[in-house]
Design an enzyme around this catalytic site. Structure first.
Site, PDB file in Angstrom:
ATOM      1  N   SER A 141      -2.629  -8.933   8.621  1.00 50.38           N
ATOM      2  CA  SER A 141      -2.114  -7.567   8.669  1.00 50.38           C
ATOM      3  C   SER A 141      -1.305  -7.459   9.958  1.00 50.38           C
ATOM      4  CB  SER A 141      -3.276  -6.572   8.669  1.00 50.38           C
ATOM      5  OG  SER A 141      -2.817  -5.330   9.144  1.00 50.38           O
TER       6      SER A 141
ATOM      7  N   ARG B 259       2.604   5.213  17.041  1.00 50.36           N
ATOM      8  CA  ARG B 259       2.025   6.226  16.145  1.00 50.36           C
ATOM      9  C   ARG B 259       2.423   7.656  16.495  1.00 50.36           C
ATOM     10  NH1 ARG B 259       2.324   2.025  13.542  1.00 50.36           N
ATOM     11  NH2 ARG B 259       0.478   0.932  12.822  1.00 50.36           N
TER      12      ARG B 259
ATOM     13  N   ASP C 134      -5.552   3.317  13.849  1.00 49.15           N
ATOM     14  CA  ASP C 134      -4.300   3.989  13.508  1.00 49.15           C
ATOM     15  C   ASP C 134      -4.508   5.295  12.744  1.00 49.15           C
ATOM     16  OD1 ASP C 134      -2.588   2.266  14.833  1.00 49.15           O
ATOM     17  OD2 ASP C 134      -2.524   0.850  13.167  1.00 49.15           O
TER      18      ASP C 134
ATOM     19  N   ASP D  14       0.803  -1.225   0.000  1.00 53.39           N
ATOM     20  CA  ASP D  14       0.000   0.000   0.000  1.00 53.39           C
ATOM     21  C   ASP D  14       0.836   1.276   0.000  1.00 53.39           C
ATOM     22  OD1 ASP D  14      -2.303  -1.393  -0.170  1.00 53.39           O
ATOM     23  OD2 ASP D  14      -2.968  -1.036   1.899  1.00 53.39           O
TER      24      ASP D  14
HETATM   25  N1  ARG Z   1      -5.765  -3.154  17.204  1.00 53.30           N
HETATM   26  C1  ARG Z   1      -4.470  -2.661  17.516  1.00 53.30           C
HETATM   27  C2  ARG Z   1      -4.529  -1.191  17.766  1.00 53.30           C
HETATM   28  O1  ARG Z   1      -5.438  -0.548  17.354  1.00 53.30           O
HETATM   29  C3  ARG Z   1      -3.440  -3.039  16.508  1.00 53.30           C
HETATM   30  C4  ARG Z   1      -3.458  -2.336  15.198  1.00 53.30           C
HETATM   31  C5  ARG Z   1      -2.443  -2.937  14.333  1.00 53.30           C
HETATM   32  N2  ARG Z   1      -2.323  -2.317  13.067  1.00 53.30           N
HETATM   33  C6  ARG Z   1      -2.152  -3.016  11.935  1.00 53.30           C
HETATM   34  N3  ARG Z   1      -1.983  -2.341  10.851  1.00 53.30           N
HETATM   35  N4  ARG Z   1      -2.164  -4.315  11.915  1.00 53.30           N
HETATM   36  O2  ARG Z   1      -3.653  -0.649  18.391  1.00 53.30           O
END
Ligand code: ARG
Length: 398
Positions: free
Chosen positions: A176, A96, A125, A16
């Protein structure tokens, strides 16, 4: 006409964000500066950096941010024993704000007009990136191509092929994955069925508990004012220390989390995490606090820890409330020094010992054996007065 306007892209090297380099140019006429942040456990960095250039990025930068991540993000979070919904150590949520900070820094240096990230519309995210960037520089435009382009995985692959963008050779993993020093987050594919046990291939860090050694292992973690500083008596930098604690837990099948999680955007999702280091360190840290913090401070702190975890999860790292919470947590850590002994065995990790020069545990007060200095006479009067309101009420009730 925007020929030399620049956008700083949070680049991971995956399909992506690779496609985005070309797409940002095509759609917005923006030259991408690809920024790959290493917050731990990143690999093939130089290869991925080159890949961005080959796709047409104006610049491609790798930032080794492991130290900064450990000290400025993981450490405050450890001070707050932060676990979202009492289980998830906030792996992605923590990285992040760090990435935002670095992106905005690059944007300022390069005079970029926008910052772009690869998040989709369904996750947390995107919120963390959007809020983080706005908090740091509200004048920067935020672009989230994956939120607007509406491409499926197949379409993204087609786009890549049409634009000479290297695509993964082997069959894609159905998962993912997001990974850093604090752990590994796994979503999607077979995990979308909450009834199905996570397949073995969902895990890449930890061994299965049933395959773990039959002998237990002990580990002593030394803390100094809340910071983990040593393992089994030898001091080491925090990044190495976390890595080592991670490795020991992983080898003993500890640190797997399988949970239903409430996302900020209203979706319940099934999440799998591998975080042996984070969970062990939080467990040890919390236990040491129980030894050295007085009751009222400890109880009040626990109530704020939940708020801290929620704010962090919800992208509020730069929120003034969060800044104040961090200051509170930091103040509580002054005397959190000592050693905690952990025992690992076939998927479990437990605290089996703790000691501290600041310990509030007083054997003379606690013992049921000889040498008792606790005032038994005072206890009688204490109970009398402490129970007085209840007694007054009970008399009327009869
Ligand atoms: N659910 C978790 C969070 O919101 C993990 C997110 C992981 N991101 C990903 N692109 N797999 O912090």
């Amino acid at each position: 006409m925007n020929e030399d306007k620049k956008v700083v892209l949070a680049y991971s090297g995956g399909l992506d964000t690779s496609v985005m380099i070309a797409w940002l140019k095509e759609k917005y006429g923006l030259e991408a500066i690809a920024v790959l942040v290493d917050a731990g456990r990143a690999s093939r960095l130089e290869e991925l950096r080159q890949k961005a250039l080959s796709i047409g990025a104006a610049e491609s930068i790798v930032i080794d941010a492991r130290e900064e991540f450990a000290h400025d993000f993981v450490l405050p979070s450890l001070a707050a024993n932060a676990l979202y919904e009492e289980r998830y150590p906030l792996v992605s949520a923590l990285s992040r704000p760090l990435i935002c900070k670095l992106l905005v820094g690059v944007a300022h240096k390069a005079g970029a007009v926008a910052v772009a990230h690869g998040c989709t519309a369904k996750g947390n995210d995107q919120v963390r990136f959007d809020l983080g960037i706005r908090a740091l520089d509200p004048s920067l435009e935020i672009l989230a191509p994956a939120r607007e382009w509406g491409m499926t995985r197949e379409q993204a692959l087609e786009y890549a092929v049409a634009h000479d963008i290297p695509v993964p050779l082997k069959k894609d993993s159905p998962y993912s994955i997001d990974e850093n020093l604090w752990g590994r987050a796994v979503e999607c594919g077979p995990l979308e069925d909450p009834w199905q046990e996570p397949p073995g291939d969902a895990y890449a860090v930890t061994c299965a508990p049933e395959a773990a050694p039959d002998e237990p292992a002990y580990l002593e973690i030394g803390f100094e004012a809340g910071e983990p500083v040593s393992l089994n008596g030898s001091e080491m930098p925090m990044v190495d220390l976390i890595d080592r604690v991670d490795g020991i837990g992983a080898a003993h099948g500890f640190g797997r989390i399988d949970m239903i999680e409430n996302r900020l955007v209203g979706i319940k999702s099934r999440e799998v995490y591998e975080t042996p280091g984070a969970l062990a360190l939080i467990m040890a840290h919390r236990d040491l606090e129980d030894l050295v913090l007085p009751r009222d401070l400890s109880h009040f702190k626990r109530s704020l820890e939940r708020k801290f975890a929620d704010m962090l999860y919800n992208g509020g790292w730069f929120d003034p409330l969060m800044v104040a919470l961090r200051a509170f947590m930091e103040e509580t850590q002054r005397r959190v020094s000592g050693t905690v002994r952990l025992k690992y065995y076939k998927g479990s990790c437990k605290v089996v010992g703790r000691k501290s020069a600041n310990s509030l545990y007083d054997l003379g007060l606690a013992t049921y054996g000889g040498g008792d200095i606790f005032s038994h006479e005072a206890a009688k009067g204490f109970c009398e007065l402490f129970g007085l309101p209840l007694e007054v009420w009970a008399r009327k009730e009869r």
